[in-house]
Design an enzyme around this catalytic site. Structure first.
Site, PDB file in Angstrom:
ATOM      1  CB  CYS A   1      -1.286   0.116   1.277  1.00 44.25           C
ATOM      2  SG  CYS A   1      -2.466   0.684   0.830  1.00 44.25           S
TER       3      CYS A   1
ATOM      4  CG  HIS B   1      -3.490  -3.616   3.401  1.00 39.85           C
ATOM      5  ND1 HIS B   1      -2.544  -3.472   4.095  1.00 39.85           N
ATOM      6  CD2 HIS B   1      -4.333  -2.442   2.454  1.00 39.85           C
ATOM      7  CE1 HIS B   1      -2.752  -1.905   3.726  1.00 39.85           C
ATOM      8  NE2 HIS B   1      -3.406  -1.499   2.999  1.00 39.85           N
TER       9      HIS B   1
ATOM     10  CD  GLU C   1      -1.003  -5.416   5.916  1.00 41.10           C
ATOM     11  OE1 GLU C   1      -1.658  -5.213   5.949  1.00 41.10           O
ATOM     12  OE2 GLU C   1      -0.178  -6.297   4.764  1.00 41.10           O
TER      13      GLU C   1
END
EC number: 6.3.5.3
Length: 221
Positions: free
Chosen positions: A91, A198, A200
């Site tokens: 990002c 994302h 994660e």
């Protein structure tokens, strides 16, 4: 297989970074060691992998990632990447990698000029990077996106295809106007990867998807 206990992952922190703890959690989940590295540091010699998290570094003033791109840690990141060590920007981290020319192209304001936050189906276009090698080529995965400046653009689209530099593309509709549905790219060598989604935030089924976990397991393989 690398001994995960020996793998040190540097998580870069700028003022305004806000996805660092999510990445720390994911890194620790796969058994690697996480270390916070701050914007004003200059030494990455003890790190095996560097990850630049999402967020709003310096408030995204001027342009997303532009101020972060002139901080002291940047030269260290460039040197680290030049030695073909793995670097991942997620990002805002992807925007920073574009700003400092470690990956081709830029991530600019979404076509609708709005912040977009949703889960998306994505295709893994290449498995040659340290972060995607445990996926299958053309595998479709489910990852969240959350950005206002995530629209990918480059003047050299043909070169990206020729060099196998397209990492992720939108599979179920293009939400932001990115060129050719691109939402993740890498450098020519493949060791530097910039993705807007994302991974994660998708490491456990409790979080709807664990499709992002292989991003972190891959660099241990």
């Amino acid at each position: 297989m690398t001994d995960v206990a020996d793998v040190n992952v540097g998580i870069i922190r700028f003022p305004g970074t806000n996805c660092d703890r999510d990445i720390e959690y994911a890194v620790n989940l796969v058994g690697a060691n996480s270390h916070y590295i701050y914007w004003n540091e200059t030494d990455l010699s003890q790190m095996d992998v560097v990850i630049i998290p999402g967020g709003f570094s310096y408030g995204d003033y001027l342009r997303a990632g532009s101020i972060a791109g002139i901080t002291p840690i940047i030269d260290a990141i460039k040197d680290f990447a030049k030695k073909e060590n793995p670097v991942l920007g997620i990002c805002n981290g992807a925007q920073i990698l574009g700003e400092i020319d470690l990956v081709p192209g830029v991530f600019i304001e979404n076509e609708n000029a709005k912040f977009i936050c949703k889960s998306k189906k994505l295709k893994v276009n290449t498995t040659r990077t340290p972060f995607t090698k445990l996926y299958k080529k053309n595998e479709v995965i489910d990852l969240p996106i959350a950005h206002k400046e995530g629209r990918y653009y480059t003047d050299n689209l043909e070169t990206l295809y020729d060099n196998n530099q397209i990492v992720l593309t939108f599979e179920d509709g293009n939400p932001n106007g990115s060129l050719d549905n691109i939402t993740g790219v890498c450098n020519v060598d493949g060791n530097v990867v910039a993705v807007m989604p994302h991974p994660e935030r998708a490491v456990e089924k409790l979080l709807r998807s664990e499709d992002g976990l292989k991003f972190f397991k891959s660099f241990l393989d």
